[in-house]
Write an enzyme that holds these catalytic residues in place. Sequence first.
Site, short mmCIF file in Angstrom:
data_model
loop_
_atom_site.label_atom_id
_atom_site.label_comp_id
_atom_site.label_asym_id
_atom_site.label_seq_id
_atom_site.Cartn_x
_atom_site.Cartn_y
_atom_site.Cartn_z
N ARG A 92 -12.55 13.65 6.74
CA ARG A 92 -13.48 14.52 6.00
C ARG A 92 -14.88 13.96 6.12
NH1 ARG A 92 -14.48 10.82 1.90
NH2 ARG A 92 -12.67 9.55 1.43
N LYS A 104 0.83 -1.22 0.00
CA LYS A 104 0.00 0.00 0.00
C LYS A 104 0.85 1.26 0.00
CE LYS A 104 -4.23 -0.99 2.43
NZ LYS A 104 -4.94 -0.78 3.71
N LYS A 142 -16.85 2.40 -3.49
CA LYS A 142 -18.09 1.93 -2.87
C LYS A 142 -19.29 2.17 -3.79
CE LYS A 142 -15.96 3.21 1.42
NZ LYS A 142 -15.70 4.38 2.29
N ARG A 159 -25.41 4.57 -4.86
CA ARG A 159 -24.85 5.68 -5.64
C ARG A 159 -25.22 5.49 -7.10
NH1 ARG A 159 -18.71 6.62 -3.31
NH2 ARG A 159 -19.15 6.15 -1.13
N LYS A 183 -0.87 -7.56 5.86
CA LYS A 183 -1.38 -8.89 5.54
C LYS A 183 -2.64 -8.69 4.70
CE LYS A 183 -1.99 -13.38 6.36
NZ LYS A 183 -1.02 -14.30 5.76
N HIS A 186 -15.87 -4.51 4.68
CA HIS A 186 -15.40 -3.15 4.98
C HIS A 186 -16.44 -2.53 5.92
CE1 HIS A 186 -13.82 0.99 3.89
NE2 HIS A 186 -14.96 1.25 4.48
N GLU A 228 -11.97 3.47 9.30
CA GLU A 228 -12.26 2.31 8.47
C GLU A 228 -11.60 1.06 9.04
OE1 GLU A 228 -13.00 4.27 4.11
OE2 GLU A 228 -11.05 3.37 4.44
P1 ADP Z 1 -13.68 6.38 0.37
O1 ADP Z 1 -14.12 5.22 -0.44
O2 ADP Z 1 -12.19 6.51 0.46
O3 ADP Z 1 -14.34 6.50 1.68
P2 ADP Z 1 -15.68 7.97 -0.77
O4 ADP Z 1 -16.30 6.87 -1.53
O5 ADP Z 1 -16.33 8.48 0.44
O6 ADP Z 1 -14.16 7.61 -0.46
O7 ADP Z 1 -15.50 9.17 -1.80
C1 ADP Z 1 -14.49 10.07 -1.72
C2 ADP Z 1 -13.55 9.88 -2.87
O8 ADP Z 1 -14.29 9.85 -4.11
C3 ADP Z 1 -12.61 11.03 -2.98
O9 ADP Z 1 -11.38 10.75 -2.38
C4 ADP Z 1 -12.50 11.24 -4.48
O10 ADP Z 1 -11.50 10.43 -5.04
C5 ADP Z 1 -13.82 10.81 -5.02
N1 ADP Z 1 -14.84 11.86 -5.12
C6 ADP Z 1 -16.03 11.75 -4.58
N2 ADP Z 1 -16.77 12.80 -4.85
C7 ADP Z 1 -16.06 13.63 -5.57
C8 ADP Z 1 -16.33 14.92 -6.12
N3 ADP Z 1 -17.45 15.60 -5.95
N4 ADP Z 1 -15.38 15.45 -6.84
C9 ADP Z 1 -14.23 14.81 -6.99
N5 ADP Z 1 -13.91 13.64 -6.47
C10 ADP Z 1 -14.81 13.04 -5.76
P1 ADP Z 2 -7.88 4.00 0.39
O1 ADP Z 2 -7.08 5.04 1.12
O2 ADP Z 2 -7.54 3.92 -1.04
O3 ADP Z 2 -9.35 4.10 0.69
P2 ADP Z 2 -7.82 1.70 2.18
O4 ADP Z 2 -6.62 1.42 3.01
O5 ADP Z 2 -8.97 2.29 2.87
O6 ADP Z 2 -7.35 2.62 0.97
O7 ADP Z 2 -8.27 0.38 1.42
C1 ADP Z 2 -9.23 0.41 0.39
C2 ADP Z 2 -10.04 -0.89 0.37
O8 ADP Z 2 -9.17 -2.01 0.18
C3 ADP Z 2 -10.77 -1.17 1.66
O9 ADP Z 2 -12.06 -0.63 1.64
C4 ADP Z 2 -10.80 -2.67 1.74
O10 ADP Z 2 -11.92 -3.14 1.00
C5 ADP Z 2 -9.55 -3.10 1.02
N1 ADP Z 2 -8.44 -3.40 1.96
C6 ADP Z 2 -7.65 -2.50 2.57
N2 ADP Z 2 -6.73 -3.10 3.36
C7 ADP Z 2 -6.94 -4.42 3.23
C8 ADP Z 2 -6.30 -5.59 3.76
N3 ADP Z 2 -5.24 -5.52 4.56
N4 ADP Z 2 -6.78 -6.79 3.39
C9 ADP Z 2 -7.83 -6.89 2.56
N5 ADP Z 2 -8.46 -5.84 2.03
C10 ADP Z 2 -8.04 -4.61 2.34
MG MG Z 3 -10.28 3.89 2.53
#
Ligand code: ADP
Ligand code: ADP
Ligand code: MG
Length: 469
Positions: free
Chosen positions: A307, A173, A252, A353, A216, A223, A290
């Site tokens: 946020r 990551k 998502k 969504r 791991k 999630h 998360e």
């Molecule tokens: P996460 O899955 O990390 O929780 P969300 O699904 O809550 O993120 O959505 C936030 C992410 O989606 C942002 O980091 C961005 O990449 C993208 N995003 C969502 N809405 C917008 C927007 N209005 N304009 C630009 N990017 C957006």
């Molecule tokens: P981002 O900052 O891109 O949102 P996250 O660390 O939140 O990154 O990980 C994004 C997604 O990847 C999570 O919602 C989860 O579904 C999956 N994920 C993250 N870490 C792990 C892990 N260690 N093992 C399996 N799935 C993971």
């Molecule tokens: Mg995340």
Amino acid sequence: MIISGLIIIVEFEVIMFKRILVANRGEIALRIIRCAREMDIETVIVYSTADKESLPVMGANYSVCIGPNSPKDSYLNQDAIIETAIKMECDAIHPGYGFLSENAEFAKKCEENNITFIGPSSELISKMGDKQEARKLMMNNGVRVVPGSREIIKDVDEALEIAEEIGYPVLIKASAGGGGRGMRKVFEKEELPKLFEMAKAEAKAAFANDDMYIEKLIINPRHIEVQILADKHENVIALGERDCSIQKNNQKMLEESPACGLSDEKRKEISDMAILAGKVSGYNSVGTCEFVLDKDDNFYFIEMNTRIQVEHPVTEEVSNVDLIRQQIRVAAGLKLDITNEDVSICGHAIEFRIIAKTPGVIKNLHLPGGFGVRVETHLYNGYEITPFYDPMIAKVIVKGKNRLEVIRRLRRVLEEIVIDGIETNIVFLHQLTFHPDFLKGNYDTGFYEKESKKILSWINESKNMKKEA
Ligand code: ADP
Ligand code: ADP
Ligand code: MG
């Protein structure tokens, strides 16, 4: 105040903001403008030329064009946004989600210009935005994280060593990562060097930072995330969890609260862990912790989002707390007016969504309504979907006494909604509501990859049946 013989007591809340600038677009900009209006706060929306004819521009008290279509010249143009805030005499800036919402440099510039950034302090954003640093802080304070590296990984050799230690499969990551980018799953030692370099290059291109760490890989976890709310007076509360396991390419698609099948003890354990994460980081705004939950119901912290989240309305519907309002209040320095004891999660809510798969002009728009239905969107008939921004065009949140009631309502809503002129994912979502595992609440982050083909084939079958009829 006396109106036609009725005595109405109006409760005024002293909010120190007179006018805020909304540095975002689309549905979230509209959501913030609506909330500010209810709080008697004026709004200034900044917009790109592509968004001139948008509802947020029409709904705000003032609007200022800050640049052309490209996000880097408009919604990411920090100096233009700060200058506008100063010129328009704004006390605060709400960044929404995406764009500058997790940008510590921007939050710092706001602070330096005496403008309140409606979010946590720049220091907290950088602390939590560095995912490996955040992991370390949590590890050192009793928050369970996914087993993995303790420091940034120096090179491939070190990566191989750590992967060997924790055992394959592993997940590489990016420490500055977000939106699912800069991650690679590694199942065997032989493929690690190549994948490590690929993830590093992707991180460098996307985040101008190629610090990497290793966790791991939990196979198809759920999630689960917890909404937290904190003020500048060391109060931290949790408002229940959301299950966001239905994801396509780590994005998502559908979220629900409460999560299915969690025991009360487990639910409390996760919630307490999120409060602890908030406390040890000194958190002071709305945020999301998360977690991944494995097959044996063990959960591990993965990151904190500093946020407001896209899916925040799911929590609002079951907790009856207006999160944007609370976010503005705590940014203004007010103490939380709710305690953990006041939090009561009632009923069930699911958000889906709606994604535009093509650009185009919206026609024949019919948005669903009725009991238990909330729609957050900036769409209107004649509105043009441009290719410049996030393709999410609407969120529909359905609420009910229990999950079954919500799923029936969800189906009815997906049958009712009409959005012509573009292609969307509505038919897919409708078929999803018939999937037996979805009905049982028996799904994890592997669900989409495993089941989407089957769901798509149902769509084709029903199209053929219609043709034959
Ligand atoms: P996460 O899955 O990390 O929780 P969300 O699904 O809550 O993120 O959505 C936030 C992410 O989606 C942002 O980091 C961005 O990449 C993208 N995003 C969502 N809405 C917008 C927007 N209005 N304009 C630009 N990017 C957006
Ligand atoms: P981002 O900052 O891109 O949102 P996250 O660390 O939140 O990154 O990980 C994004 C997604 O990847 C999570 O919602 C989860 O579904 C999956 N994920 C993250 N870490 C792990 C892990 N260690 N093992 C399996 N799935 C993971
Ligand atoms: Mg995340």
